[in-house]
Write a protein that holds these residues in place. Structure first.
Motif, short mmCIF file in Angstrom:
data_model
loop_
_atom_site.label_atom_id
_atom_site.label_comp_id
_atom_site.label_asym_id
_atom_site.label_seq_id
_atom_site.Cartn_x
_atom_site.Cartn_y
_atom_site.Cartn_z
N UNK A 136 65.80 15.08 84.05
CA UNK A 136 66.98 15.56 83.34
C UNK A 136 66.89 17.05 83.07
N UNK A 137 65.69 17.49 82.66
CA UNK A 137 65.53 18.91 82.36
C UNK A 137 65.69 19.74 83.62
N UNK A 138 65.11 19.23 84.74
CA UNK A 138 65.25 20.00 85.99
C UNK A 138 66.71 20.07 86.40
N UNK A 139 67.43 18.91 86.24
CA UNK A 139 68.85 18.95 86.60
C UNK A 139 69.62 19.86 85.67
N UNK A 140 69.26 19.77 84.35
CA UNK A 140 69.94 20.67 83.41
C UNK A 140 69.65 22.12 83.72
N UNK A 141 68.36 22.37 84.03
CA UNK A 141 67.99 23.76 84.31
C UNK A 141 68.65 24.25 85.58
N UNK A 142 68.79 23.34 86.56
CA UNK A 142 69.45 23.77 87.79
C UNK A 142 70.92 23.99 87.57
N UNK A 143 71.53 23.12 86.73
CA UNK A 143 72.96 23.28 86.50
C UNK A 143 73.26 24.39 85.50
N UNK A 144 72.55 24.32 84.33
CA UNK A 144 72.78 25.33 83.28
C UNK A 144 71.49 26.12 83.11
N UNK A 145 71.56 27.39 83.42
CA UNK A 145 70.38 28.24 83.29
C UNK A 145 70.22 28.61 81.82
N UNK A 146 69.00 28.33 81.26
CA UNK A 146 68.73 28.59 79.85
C UNK A 146 68.16 29.99 79.69
N UNK A 147 68.55 30.61 78.60
CA UNK A 147 68.01 31.93 78.25
C UNK A 147 67.44 31.83 76.85
N UNK A 148 66.22 32.39 76.66
CA UNK A 148 65.62 32.37 75.33
C UNK A 148 64.58 31.28 75.22
N UNK A 149 64.04 31.07 74.03
CA UNK A 149 62.98 30.05 73.84
C UNK A 149 63.54 28.65 74.00
N UNK A 150 62.73 27.73 74.51
CA UNK A 150 63.23 26.36 74.74
C UNK A 150 63.36 25.59 73.43
N UNK A 151 64.25 24.62 73.44
CA UNK A 151 64.42 23.74 72.28
C UNK A 151 63.28 22.73 72.24
N UNK B 146 70.45 41.07 87.12
CA UNK B 146 69.03 40.98 87.44
C UNK B 146 68.20 40.69 86.19
N UNK B 147 68.56 41.32 85.09
CA UNK B 147 67.84 41.08 83.83
C UNK B 147 68.02 39.63 83.37
N UNK B 148 69.22 39.11 83.50
CA UNK B 148 69.47 37.73 83.08
C UNK B 148 68.65 36.75 83.92
N UNK B 149 68.58 36.97 85.22
CA UNK B 149 67.80 36.08 86.09
C UNK B 149 66.31 36.12 85.73
N UNK B 150 65.83 37.33 85.46
CA UNK B 150 64.41 37.44 85.07
C UNK B 150 64.13 36.66 83.79
N UNK B 151 65.02 36.77 82.81
CA UNK B 151 64.83 36.04 81.56
C UNK B 151 64.88 34.54 81.78
N UNK B 152 65.80 34.08 82.63
CA UNK B 152 65.90 32.64 82.91
C UNK B 152 64.63 32.14 83.59
N UNK B 153 64.10 32.95 84.51
CA UNK B 153 62.89 32.53 85.21
C UNK B 153 61.70 32.44 84.25
N UNK B 154 61.60 33.41 83.36
CA UNK B 154 60.49 33.37 82.39
C UNK B 154 60.63 32.18 81.45
N UNK B 155 61.83 31.88 81.03
CA UNK B 155 62.05 30.74 80.13
C UNK B 155 61.66 29.44 80.82
N UNK B 156 62.01 29.31 82.10
CA UNK B 156 61.69 28.09 82.83
C UNK B 156 60.17 27.93 82.97
N UNK B 157 59.48 29.02 83.28
CA UNK B 157 58.02 28.94 83.42
C UNK B 157 57.36 28.58 82.09
N UNK B 158 57.83 29.18 81.02
CA UNK B 158 57.26 28.87 79.70
C UNK B 158 57.47 27.41 79.34
N UNK B 159 58.67 26.89 79.62
CA UNK B 159 58.96 25.50 79.32
C UNK B 159 58.10 24.55 80.13
#
Length: 667
Positions: A107-122, A45-58
């Protein structure tokens, strides 16, 4: 009490918690099942929350960058005249940028859907590419209009501030502190700005407390730490708990905030040729300075052609010795010295007009040496470093003020002349913002007024001056924390300039206090000798009333006793006479010089005849056998015959040699 069997315990556990057992164990929750936590589910649950916040920030960052880029392109199209080629390029660029952004988003949406990013975006690379392409085609984009206006406003404000540094000078108000009648040759202000110390040619050092003074502006302490030597320099340490006192003697002193001596430098041997082998100065001092970083280290320069560093903990020997030399290697006397702002450099100005700067840890050769900074034979009175540490100001005895860049120490940056000085300690200093340089001028008595002159550091133009008084301006000090200017003059005054709006504390504290009324002096019936350092047992309390003191004296058996009359004549009543108190004098007065008449020994002996007859104890028992009956000698006829004989025939008979048994019998 019987212990329950295992079957009973299991039965009670199966049915529920036993209340009797809960009371026995001491807590009510006995028998409840512990709560279990699914750690894997919590981590997921914590990992999903972090991924969601990273996606919104990006996504938010991408939208913001896209809006900024569109605004820039729109302003660029409005400013630049539309040309066919330019418009095509812009259109192509916008299309390419939109296609690139859409592709990057996909590409980013596909990457984000395939690989969930955690942490600040590049940092997105695709976002920077269209801007670079547009810069290659049209050149670099100009800044937006509103940013240009803001920059212009800022530049105008900076230019106004730079053009008018006079507005920062706090000179709207002033107070005058009366030090004495002679020149105020030293000023010192502690780092907090609470206390001011002044010294002068009258050998006095006075302490002024801004928080404790009232409108009368009186010093709370005055002392002479160096006896009959003029005070040349006073400076508080960087911690504010000690004051360096440099006078005309060869020994500098360190006193505390209340004026008590902490240490005194040792005096060197003047008969040693090499001054590096002596333990202290051998000639008159000129000035001194504390190290800005290291507590307890200070520096002095003297007429013995040395600059020495000291430590408060070791007053018996200096720490290091710097020996200024001419270009030919001869001795030269340093007239002033100071530390750099970081404490790594030591600068000294000499009598031959040179300025020499050493590394603090290398005493052999100076790091910088400019041999003709001022005219030879004129005493340079002050050298001061700017707050940034790159510029050095020197106040010369040739009526000049010069600025030097220590990074290029081959010629002065600026020079100002026509600044007369007649004192070997005339000051110069920098303003707290490093934009102004301040110094004072000297005048002959009755020939005008001394001035405080301000020069702009960037152009070295004289921008302002203040008429201080009808005497020379010797010392000046601009405190960075108070934003107040202290001035010492040649007629014994110390002036403080401040602005109620720009200055902090300091003189503002004592101006608002009303002057205290002088107390009526109480009349004393008798003079008291006060010994403040006597022991408490010897102190006599002061009596406010004479009547109470007299009543106390009447009750005191010692004070109310009648005084003894003077001794007259020989001592009587156990008292010794006035002529002496020794035993020999007493014997001479009372025995040897006794005037009682014992001229006839016979009468003196017969005086005791009756007592000897009644109580024969001493003489009669000796004659009890030879002469039991007392017989008196018949000497009367003999006496009559002897009277008729001439004097020369009479035998010399002493009355004491008369035999006693011939005179009296049993007596």
């Amino acid at each position: 009490m019987e212990r329950p069997g295992p079957s009973e315990v299991t039965g009670s556990d199966a049915s529920g918690p036993d209340p009797q057992l809960a009371v026995t164990m001491g807590f009510t929750g006995f028998g409840k099942k512990a709560r279990t936590f699914d750690l894997e589910a919590m981590f997921e649950q914590t990992r999903r929350t972090a991924v969601e916040r990273s996606r919104k920030t990006l996504e938010a960052r991408e939208k913001e960058e896209e809006m900024n880029r569109e605004k820039e392109l729109r302003r660029q199209n409005e400013d630049i005249e539309p040309t066919s080629s330019g418009s095509n390029v812009v259109r192509d660029c916008t299309q390419s940028s939109s296609s690139d952004t859409s592709s990057s988003e996909s590409e980013e949406s596909s990457d984000s859907s395939s690989d969930e990013l955690i942490g600040p975006p590049l940092p997105p690379k695709m976002v920077e590419e269209p801007v670079n392409r547009m810069e290659e085609a049209m050149g670099r984009l100009p800044p937006p209009l509103h940013e240009e206006e803001e920059d212009d406003d800022d530049d105008d404000g900076d230019s106004e501030e730079e053009e008018n540094p006079v507005q920062k000078i706090p000179d709207s108000h002033e107070i005058t502190l009366k030090h004495g009648t002679k020149t105020v040759s030293a000023l010192g202000l502690d780092p907090s700005g609470a206390r001011l110390v002044t010294g002068g040619y009258d050998y006095d050092v006075k302490f002024w407390d801004f928080a404790g003074m009232d409108a009368s502006f009186k010093a709370f302490r005055s002392l002479q730490p160096c006896e009959c030597h003029q005070i040349k320099s006073l400076q508080y340490s960087n911690t504010g708990d000690m004051i360096l006192v440099v006078s005309g003697s060869s020994q500098a002193k360190v006193i505390d905030r209340d004026g008590f001596e902490v240490m005194e430098c040792i005096k060197g041997d003047q008969y040693i040729v090499d001054m590096a082998n002596t333990k202290g100065h051998t000639a008159m001092l000129h000035t001194g300075s504390w190290h800005p970083k290291i507590k307890g280290e200070f520096m002095t320069c003297s007429n013995d052609a040395t600059v020495r560093t000291w430590e408060v903990e070791n007053p018996k020997k200096q720490r290091s010795v710097f020996k200024p030399r001419t270009m030919q290697g001869k001795k030269v006397v340093p007239t002033t010295c100071t530390y750099s702002r970081d404490g790594n450099l030591i600068a000294a100005a000499c009598q031959n007009g040179s300025i020499q700067i050493w590394d603090r840890n290398l005493t052999v050769h100076p790091k910088f040496h400019y041999k003709q900074a001022h005219d030879p034979g004129t005493d340079t009175s002050c050298v001061a470093f700017s707050y940034d540490g790159n510029v050095l100001a020197s106040r010369g005895g040739d009526d000049t003020l010069k600025l030097w860049d220590i990074r290029q120490f081959n010629k002065p940056l600026f020079s100002a002349s026509g600044l007369p000085t007649m004192f070997p300690m005339t000051d110069c200093c920098f303003s707290p913002d490093d934009k102004l340089v301040v110094t004072g001028t000297s005048v002959q008595r009755g020939c005008g007024s001394g001035k405080l002159v301000f020069f702009e550091r960037r152009t070295f133009q004289k921008v302002y001056e203040i008429d201080i008084t009808d005497a020379s301006v010797v010392r000046c000090l601009w405190h960075p924390k108070l934003n107040q200017i202290m001035v010492g003059t040649g007629n014994g005054l110390a002036k403080v300039y401040y602005d109620p709006n720009k200055s902090q504390r300091g003189a503002k504290l004592c101006v608002v206090k009303t002057q205290r009324k002088a107390k009526q002096a109480e009349t004393l019936t008798q003079d008291y000798i006060i010994t403040p350092h006597a022991l408490p047992m010897f102190r006599e309390p002061r009596q406010r009333s004479t009547r109470k003191q007299l009543e106390k004296d009447r009750l005191d058996p010692l004070k109310s006793h009648k005084p003894e009359p003077p001794v007259a004549g020989p001592g009587r009543g156990g008292r010794v006479g006035t002529h002496g108190g020794t035993l020999s004098s007493y014997i001479v007065k009372n025995i040897a010089l006794d005037k009682t008449d014992d001229s006839n020994p016979r009468e003196a002996i017969l005086r005791h005849a009756k007592a000897a007859e009644d109580n024969p104890y001493w003489v009669s028992p000796a004659y009890s056998k030879t002469q039991p009956k007392t017989m008196f000698a018949q000497v009367e006829s003999d006496d009559e015959e002897a009277k008729n004989e001439p004097e020369w025939k009479k035998p010399p008979v002493h009355p004491i040699l008369f035999p006693c048994h011939l005179l009296i019998g049993d007596g």
